[in-house]
Motif scaffolding. Structure first.
Motif, PDB file in Angstrom:
ATOM      1  N   TYR A  51      -2.383   0.822  -4.455  1.00 42.38           N
ATOM      2  CA  TYR A  51      -2.113  -0.737  -4.019  1.00 42.38           C
ATOM      3  C   TYR A  51      -1.071  -1.127  -5.118  1.00 42.38           C
ATOM      4  O   TYR A  51      -1.532  -1.039  -6.177  1.00 42.38           O
ATOM      5  N   ASP A 111      -8.585   3.625   3.718  1.00 41.07           N
ATOM      6  CA  ASP A 111      -8.125   2.404   2.901  1.00 41.07           C
ATOM      7  C   ASP A 111      -7.612   3.451   1.429  1.00 41.07           C
ATOM      8  O   ASP A 111      -6.887   2.717   0.532  1.00 41.07           O
ATOM      9  N   LYS A 163       0.844  -1.251  -0.155  1.00 42.46           N
ATOM     10  CA  LYS A 163      -0.069  -0.023  -0.118  1.00 42.46           C
ATOM     11  C   LYS A 163       0.965   1.038  -0.083  1.00 42.46           C
ATOM     12  O   LYS A 163       2.059   1.396   0.878  1.00 42.46           O
TER      13      LYS A 163
END
Lengths: 114, 117
Positions: free
Chosen positions: B90, B86, B38
């Motif tokens: 990624y 979040d 991430k």
């Protein structure tokens, strides 16, 4: 264990100048990597050290780039005669190697060549 | 040569929705490792998971789960009940046992995930 440290975090330089970045890996990690990440891309491998030996270099690493890891501890990445195309994030990572190796990245040095 | 493809460049979902990030890889080796990282706006790559090629068991860690399918060379990542934190880029990555122990990573181009509050 303070993680992988890179210095400086940001560097702005004029085209044609030389720049040097430093990476301090996790102390027990014998493997050290440099990667380059340009905008919108994933990191790309540049070079790899095992202890003090530089064992592999990517063809991305032109003659203007040189990396060292004296005594197998910290590493430096120098870029001579910088070009605008060198503008990128330079990431350092260290690893223990082996089947259960950990691979930890530093926060990177963002280079801008103007 | 090894290659990682993340076909989804950008994904936006509303908070609390589930989202799956796709990863397809190519390698000639039978022994390899797959990773997810991430990268938040701060820039640091945060390690999420490493799987070796001999372990096809799916893994769950809190709201995160990973589906490794060798038959389709895929290693997909699902976030359940997404949260604003979040939001990040990624990356999926592949490592082979290289020369002199060089386990360099080959990264995909990343998927930018935005969670809308």
């Amino acid at each position: 264990d303070t993680g992988v440290s890179q210095d400086p975090r940001h560097k702005i330089t004029k085209r044609g100048q030389n720049v040097t970045f430093r990476c301090d890996p996790i102390s027990e990690h014998n493997r050290l990597y440099w990667y380059r990440q340009t905008l919108g891309q994933g990191p790309e491998f540049l070079t790899y050290f095992q202890n003090e030996a530089q064992l592999e270099k990517s063809r991305l690493l032109s003659d203007r780039f040189s990396a060292e890891r004296p005594k197998g501890s910290f590493s430096t990445l120098e870029i001579q005669r910088t070009e605008q195309g060198d503008s990128a994030m330079y990431l350092c990572a260290s690893s223990t190697g082996g089947a259960n190796y950990g691979y930890t990245f530093g926060s990177g040095t963002r280079l801008t060549v103007v | 040569a090894q290659k990682v493809t993340q076909a989804q460049t950008e994904i936006s979902v509303v908070e609390k929705e589930d989202v799956t990030l796709d990863c397809v890889y190519e390698t000639r080796d039978t022994t390899y490792y797959l990773f997810w990282y991430k990268q938040p706006p701060s820039g640091e790559l945060v390690f999420l998971i490493r799987r070796n090629s001999f372990d096809e068991q799916n893994e769950i860690s809190g709201r995160y789960s990973w589906n490794f399918q060798k038959s389709t060379s895929s290693f997909n990542f699902t976030i359940t009940a997404s949260q604003v934190v979040d939001s990040a880029v990624y990356f999926c990555a592949l490592s082979e046992a290289g020369n002199f122990g060089n386990e360099k990573l080959t990264f995909g181009t990343g998927t930018r995930l935005t969670i809308i509050p």
